[in-house]
Design a protein around this motif. Structure first.
Motif, mmCIF file in Angstrom:
data_model
loop_
_atom_site.group_PDB
_atom_site.id
_atom_site.type_symbol
_atom_site.label_atom_id
_atom_site.label_comp_id
_atom_site.label_asym_id
_atom_site.label_seq_id
_atom_site.Cartn_x
_atom_site.Cartn_y
_atom_site.Cartn_z
ATOM 1 N N LEU A 186 30.706 37.432 -45.466
ATOM 2 C CA LEU A 186 30.453 36.659 -46.684
ATOM 3 C C LEU A 186 29.766 37.559 -47.712
ATOM 4 C CD1 LEU A 186 29.115 33.487 -44.858
ATOM 5 C CD2 LEU A 186 31.211 33.592 -46.231
ATOM 6 N N PRO A 187 30.081 37.389 -49.005
ATOM 7 C CA PRO A 187 29.622 38.362 -49.998
ATOM 8 C C PRO A 187 28.118 38.391 -50.248
ATOM 9 C CG PRO A 187 31.107 36.728 -50.987
ATOM 10 C CD PRO A 187 31.005 36.398 -49.532
ATOM 11 N N ASP A 188 27.366 37.383 -49.847
ATOM 12 C CA ASP A 188 25.921 37.441 -50.102
ATOM 13 C C ASP A 188 25.178 36.825 -48.929
ATOM 14 O OD1 ASP A 188 24.846 34.531 -50.905
ATOM 15 O OD2 ASP A 188 26.899 34.742 -51.591
ATOM 16 N N CYS A 189 23.855 36.803 -49.061
ATOM 17 C CA CYS A 189 23.063 36.305 -47.927
ATOM 18 C C CYS A 189 22.113 35.189 -48.346
ATOM 19 C CB CYS A 189 22.289 37.451 -47.269
ATOM 20 S SG CYS A 189 21.042 38.142 -48.351
ATOM 21 N N ASN A 190 22.447 34.536 -49.438
ATOM 22 C CA ASN A 190 21.563 33.483 -49.937
ATOM 23 C C ASN A 190 21.810 32.179 -49.157
ATOM 24 O OD1 ASN A 190 19.719 32.187 -51.539
ATOM 25 N ND2 ASN A 190 21.241 31.669 -53.112
ATOM 26 N N TYR A 191 21.498 32.253 -47.888
ATOM 27 C CA TYR A 191 21.767 31.112 -46.996
ATOM 28 C C TYR A 191 20.555 30.807 -46.138
ATOM 29 C CZ TYR A 191 26.811 31.711 -47.799
ATOM 30 O OH TYR A 191 28.061 31.797 -48.355
ATOM 31 N N GLU A 192 20.500 29.557 -45.725
ATOM 32 C CA GLU A 192 19.621 29.194 -44.609
ATOM 33 C C GLU A 192 20.490 29.035 -43.378
ATOM 34 O OE1 GLU A 192 17.563 25.736 -45.936
ATOM 35 O OE2 GLU A 192 16.161 26.930 -47.129
ATOM 36 N N TRP A 193 19.937 29.467 -42.269
ATOM 37 C CA TRP A 193 20.641 29.420 -40.979
ATOM 38 C C TRP A 193 20.121 28.213 -40.207
ATOM 39 C CZ3 TRP A 193 23.474 32.552 -37.287
ATOM 40 C CH2 TRP A 193 23.117 32.392 -35.958
ATOM 41 N N ARG A 209 15.961 28.598 -40.706
ATOM 42 C CA ARG A 209 15.257 29.762 -41.255
ATOM 43 C C ARG A 209 16.156 30.448 -42.287
ATOM 44 N NH1 ARG A 209 15.676 33.664 -35.873
ATOM 45 N NH2 ARG A 209 16.720 32.032 -34.754
ATOM 46 N N SER A 210 15.543 31.224 -43.139
ATOM 47 C CA SER A 210 16.328 31.935 -44.158
ATOM 48 C C SER A 210 16.920 33.189 -43.555
ATOM 49 C CB SER A 210 15.426 32.350 -45.321
ATOM 50 O OG SER A 210 14.898 31.210 -45.900
ATOM 51 N N LEU A 211 18.063 33.583 -44.062
ATOM 52 C CA LEU A 211 18.635 34.862 -43.635
ATOM 53 C C LEU A 211 17.894 35.996 -44.338
ATOM 54 C CD1 LEU A 211 22.518 34.396 -43.591
ATOM 55 C CD2 LEU A 211 20.907 34.274 -41.688
ATOM 56 N N GLU A 212 17.662 37.047 -43.623
ATOM 57 C CA GLU A 212 17.027 38.267 -44.156
ATOM 58 C C GLU A 212 17.837 39.437 -43.607
ATOM 59 O OE1 GLU A 212 14.558 38.309 -46.146
ATOM 60 O OE2 GLU A 212 13.669 36.308 -45.931
ATOM 61 N N VAL A 264 22.867 40.457 -41.691
ATOM 62 C CA VAL A 264 22.807 40.762 -43.125
ATOM 63 C C VAL A 264 22.645 42.268 -43.250
ATOM 64 C CG1 VAL A 264 21.532 40.412 -45.264
ATOM 65 C CG2 VAL A 264 21.797 38.518 -43.639
ATOM 66 N N ASP A 265 23.580 42.901 -43.993
ATOM 67 C CA ASP A 265 23.569 44.364 -44.037
ATOM 68 C C ASP A 265 22.748 44.880 -45.217
ATOM 69 O OD1 ASP A 265 25.136 44.309 -46.317
ATOM 70 O OD2 ASP A 265 26.956 45.005 -45.328
ATOM 71 N N ASN A 266 22.846 46.196 -45.441
ATOM 72 C CA ASN A 266 22.009 46.810 -46.470
ATOM 73 C C ASN A 266 22.452 46.467 -47.893
ATOM 74 O OD1 ASN A 266 24.339 48.302 -46.536
ATOM 75 N ND2 ASN A 266 23.458 50.111 -45.551
ATOM 76 N N GLN A 267 23.593 45.788 -48.041
ATOM 77 C CA GLN A 267 24.037 45.345 -49.371
ATOM 78 C C GLN A 267 24.107 43.817 -49.422
ATOM 79 O OE1 GLN A 267 24.318 47.492 -51.775
ATOM 80 N NE2 GLN A 267 24.038 49.281 -50.434
ATOM 81 N N ASP A 268 23.364 43.167 -48.566
ATOM 82 C CA ASP A 268 23.265 41.696 -48.559
ATOM 83 C C ASP A 268 24.557 40.979 -48.177
ATOM 84 O OD1 ASP A 268 20.651 41.870 -49.146
ATOM 85 O OD2 ASP A 268 20.828 41.247 -51.250
#
Ligand code: DGJ
Length: 739
Positions: A186-193, A209-212, A264-268
């Motif tokens: 997925l293109p970003d990480c602005n999610y809660e898991w 919890r939030s993704l980091e 979540v990788d180094n580019q979110d």
């Protein structure tokens, strides 16, 4: 619904009214992921969605392709290594020790409907017009390994079913060290898991919890999907709630070891992986052999979590569960476990059943303790014939007596287990899972039979089928009360021991398959020390499952609320039990115990003879009520309204498909004095219909109930409760009918 392949851009677009899923063949020949979300219009070229750039620390595939770093491309089914440093979907081990592979696009096929997955539970279609399936074939030119990626999109709803089929088309032996069912970048990480976790008697509690950057995962290495975690997770946007916003749910149709993970990788970028847990998995693929992964289902919702859950509910209720009982309201049952435990005689059972019949119960279930030398939990498992001391007339005799009362008869089995003190173990001590030279641990005094061996499954099948042929058995509760450690099969060579956990589950599915085929009218309920295998895999064979061994109404609020995120109400076994409750020793009102249990497959787990005459009268009314409304409870549209994970109050509701009838359950945990007024906004009603609130003189329009809300404060509800004093563990049902 459609699946389009754009030849020029080598891009696939799967879509229906709700969702689009878009992927493309990358210049490197790998499959790239472009989009999964709300339906968007089709176009020839989606290449602008392909984000690639030269990054300073990246490894890249060649000097000519220096933006082609698999680490920085969103992929469809990533392999181990070869410029990608994230966790892969697949890892293939060659004889020379290499763990690399290179899965290149080689072709595709689009078919109507959905193919069956051999030996595995999966969603299905009844008519080819209900779905389309895309099969993309990838091939590794070096090893000859082919991977077929299967995607099924359904005509309605936001669900996509995925799995992978591997075929070794080369000449050398390969090992699959990891073969996930699904990968999604997925293109970003602005999610809660959101995960659904717990332990025995506290299953499927919602944790958020939030993704980091880094990895979040849940899984099981216990040989079962487990009490601890469920093979189901949700990613939701931070502002998403039950009724609005984006969310994606990921569910694995599997009952064994699993892994669900977000990296979540180094580019979110967020990579989701879901499938059989790679630890403990190693599958040998001889030339010509194949391997099918379990199916994973992902559901996208732009309308909040209720909508996401309802999509899962519809799909799993109608196109995963099967058979005679799929669409039928479930019988109201009484189970003797908490009434007697091991302390029963035939006459005592008939007395319990007799009172239950008088109250309107339809099915009597005899739980653990009826077979072999079983007088407690240290003997008898594996000997599936009646203990004649307890049941002199056998199961046939007892079932005849129960049927003579006018009830159906059901029976408990734990087919996968054996006690050392049993005829089966004495005859076949080598039939258990145990590692040579190591101790064979026990759990609840029992061992796990080696279901990776066909002769073991055959033997148990014959014993169970004999009983089912002889006696009148309408229902089976299939229990499983310990996890698997020291997993090793005496029947497999050393280089196949990594297959045992999966082969075990295939053996379980095989036994279920044979029994449900031969006895199609028997209602199966799955169980594993309560809810340790409450997963979609078993829902394919058993349309209901015992949700938890915790039968306390207040504990059940969280358990059933959490379970509802993925699983339909029609599959949740929920019973009224005695007070003080046997797990938490709490006393709750009889009406609250029923008000919680109605939202499931209703039943009783106590001796009704021990209730007062007034309570027995109340039970009669409860059963009459459930008979009137069970279709609505079990097959209506379910909404969560107020969460027990956030609040002293819990509320949920069901609405009939025509929106004319709704029942709202409202529950209070602790009573407080001088409290704020309460109201709850309802969902799913028709705004213009006027609903009468039963047992009152009140009527409200749907729009009012959904926006201003239904007032649940005691002052308002006096009329409904006959001014019953408010108390701890109080509850009410609000029945709304539009005329
Ligand atoms: C565990 C189940 O969850 C219970 O309902 C009961 O069947 C016991 N096993 C019997 O041993």
């Amino acid at each position: 619904m459609n699946i389009i392949f754009h030849e020029q851009t080598r891009t696939f677009h799967l879509y229906n009214d709700e969702i689009s899923y878009i992927m493309t063949v990358l210049p490197s020949g790998h499959m790239g992921q472009l989009y999964f979300g709300k339906a968007i219009r089709d176009r020839e070229d989606f290449s602008h969605l392909l984000e690639d750039t030269f990054r300073i620390t990246a490894s890249y595939l060649s000097e000519e392709q220096n933006t082609m770093s698999l680490e920085h491309l969103k992929q469809e089914y990533p392999v181990y290594g070869t410029t990608d440093y994230r966790e892969p979907a697949v890892e293939v081990i060659q004889a020379n020790g290499s763990h690399l592979s290179n899965l290149q696009y080689s072709g595709y096929r689009i078919t109507d409907g959905k193919p069956k997955l051999s030996g595995l539970p999966a969603t299905y279609t009844e008519d080819d017009s209900e779905a389309k399936t895309l099969t993309i074939t990838l091939k590794d030119p070096l090893t000859g390994l082919a991977a077929e990626l299967l995607y099924t999109i359904f005509a309605g709803g936001g669900a996509l079913a995925r799995s992978v089929h591997f075929i070794n088309q080369g000449t050398e032996i390969l090992h699959l060290g990891r073969a996930m069912s699904l990968a999604l970048d997925l293109p970003d990480c602005n999610y809660e898991w959101l995960q659904f976790s717990g332990v025995w008697a506290r299953e499927r509690h919602l944790k958020t919890r939030s993704l980091e950057p880094g990895i979040v995962s849940v899984g099981s290495l216990r040989g079962a999907s487990s009490h601890e975690h469920n093979p189901f997770i949700i990613l939701k946007r931070p502002h998403t709630d039950e009724n609005q916003g984006e969310a994606i749910g990921f569910s694995l149709i599997y009952s064994g070891n699993f892994l669900a993970q977000a990296e979540v990788d180094n580019q979110d970028v967020t990579r989701i992986l879901l499938g059989i847990h790679p630890d403990t998995f190693d599958w040998k693929l001889e030339p010509g052999a194949d391997f099918q992964t379990p199916e994973a289902v992902m559901v996208y919702s732009s309308l909040g979590l209720n909508h996401l859950s309802q999509t899962f509910h519809r799909l799993y209720q109608k196109r995963l569960a099967r058979g005679y009982w799929r669409d039928r309201p479930r019988p109201i049952l009484i189970n003797n476990w908490e009434a007697t435990y091991f302390d029963f005689t035939e006459d005592r059972l008939v007395t319990i059943a007799g009172k239950a019949k008088e109250c309107g119960v339809e099915l009597f279930v005899l739980d653990d303790g009826w077979f072999g030398a079983r007088r407690n939990d240290s003997a008898g498992l594996g000997d599936w014939y009646a203990n004649k001391e307890l049941l002199p007339n056998g199961i046939s005799g007892l079932s005849r007596r129960i049927e003579a009362l006018g009830m159906k008869f059901g029976l408990w089995f734990e087919p996968e287990m054996v006690n050392e003190d049993s005829d089966l173990y004495r005859a076949h001590p080598d039939w258990i899972l145990r590692t040579p030279g190591r101790s064979a641990s026990l759990g609840r005094h029992q061992h796990v039979l080696d279901y990776s061996r066909k002769e073991v499954v055959d033997y148990i099948y014959e014993m169970m089928a004999k009983l089912l042929r002889e006696a009148r058995i309408s229902y089976i509760k299939w229990d499983m009360n310990r996890y698997i450690t020291e997993c090793y099969s005496a029947a497999l060579p050393s280089d196949r021991q990594g297959e045992v956990f999966h082969r075990y589950i295939l053996g379980v599915y095989d036994l279920y398959d044979r029994l449900t085929r031969e006895f199609p009218h028997v209602l199966f309920e799955s169980c594993a020390s309560g809810g340790a295998r409450f997963d979609p895999g078993l829902l394919y064979y058993a349309p209901q499952g015992w949700t938890s061994d915790d039968s306390d109404a207040i504990e059940r609020l969280k358990i059933q609320y959490g379970t509802s995120y993925c699983y339909p109400i029609s599959c949740m076994g929920s019973h009224v039990s005695a007070v003080p409750n046997h797990q938490v020793f709490r006393s709750t009102p009889l009406y609250t115990r029923a008000n919680v249990a109605y939202f499931g497959t209703f039943g009783y787990e106590l001796d009704l003879n021990k209730l007062t005459a007034d309570e027995q009268e109340e039970v009669k009314q409860q059963i009459a009520f459930m008979k009137e409304y069970r279709e609505l409870f079990q097959f209506g549209v379910f909404y969560r309204l107020r969460s027990p994970f956030e609040d002293n109050y819990t509320s949920w509701m069901v609405v009939s498909p025509d929106q004319k009838t709704a029942i709202v359950g409202w529950y209070k945990t602790l009573n407080h004095v001088n409290v704020p007024f309460t109201r709850v906004r309802l969902q799913g009603l028709a705004p213009d219909l006027c609903y009468h609130l039963e047992d009152s003189s009140l009527s409200f329009y749907g729009d009012e109930l959904m926006n201003a809300g239904l007032i649940t404060s005691d002052s308002m509800c006096g009329e409904l409760t006959g001014k019953r004093p408010s108390c701890d563990f109080d509850s009410r049902l609000f029945i709304l009918k539009a005329y």
